[in-house]
Design a protein around this motif. Structure first.
Motif: not given
Length: 242
Positions: A192-196
């Motif tokens: 999720a952090g990568m997508v964000e």
């Protein structure tokens, strides 16, 4: 014969000639705009007095057009304005009396500053989560302690929590305890952090259309990430599909 339910608002009464729908048909209509809505959610809103469908002599729910519209309004106010059910009920009852009540000004201010809020699943309560997942309160407390399920600031849960709870319970039957599942939670948070990181510049853009594109990009990246994770997982297990 259909009977009109008891209740002060009487919003479940459908005029003669209106087409009455089963709860399954109502669910199908609502999912066009609210993909995460469930039958449990509809029953919960009925139990909370937000909608009063008719009942057949056999006890089956029958919803009129006004019921479907009211459910749509409830779900929109939860999704777009994060209002508690009490405030939603008061607002809709006031509209039913012909009064016009403004929605909370802070939400209008938020939209003015950041653009339209992202589409999110409607919130559910603790009792509804327990009923939908089949879990007991002690199990839910344990799952929360390990961060597998996280309540929202108002004490509710997003609808995805039902899916998580069911999956955690199913894995538990194979001997996998919540402490074993923390690695999955950590991996999901990293993804999720990568997508964000990818969509953050789009979210901060001044152009509303660009900000809206950020939400579409987030959903697409999430879908691709889940597919990649599943493929890598099958590869790691040596379970290639034939």
């Amino acid at each position: 014969m259909l009977r009109t339910p008891t209740g002060g608002a009487g919003h479940g009464t459908a005029p003669s000639g209106d087409t009455l729908l089963s709860i399954g048909a109502v669910l199908g209509r609502l999912r066009v705009e609210f993909p995460e809505v469930t039958m449990s959610k509809i029953r919960f809103l009925e139990a909370e007095g937000l909608v009063e469908p008719r009942r057949t002599s056999s006890g089956y729910r029958k919803f009129g057009p006004q019921d479907v519209e009211r459910l749509t309004q409830v779900l929109r106010m939860q999704r777009d304005h994060y209002l508690p059910l009490k405030a939603i009920r008061e607002h809709l009852d006031a509209l039913g009396r012909g009064e016009r009540l403004p929605l909370p000004s802070q939400q209008r201010q938020r939209r003015a500053e950041t653009g339209p809020a992202p589409r999110t699943a409607a919130r559910i309560g603790r009792e509804e989560l327990l009923a939908a997942s089949g879990a007991d309160a002690s199990a839910l407390d344990e799952w929360e302690s390990y961060g597998l399920i996280t309540p929202t600031p108002d004490g509710g849960y997003d609808a995805e929590s039902v899916t998580v709870a069911k999956l955690v319970a199913d894995l538990g039957r194979f001997g996998l305890e919540p402490r074993h599942l923390r690695i999955m939670r950590a991996a999901a948070q990293r993804e999720a952090g990568m997508v964000e990181q990818v969509v953050a510049p789009l979210r901060r853009h001044r152009n509303p259309q660009t900000r809206a594109h950020a939400e579409a990009t987030t959903r697409e990246l999430a879908t691709l990430s889940v597919k990649l994770h599943a493929a890598l997982f099958r590869t790691a297990l040596g379970a290639h599909p034939h």
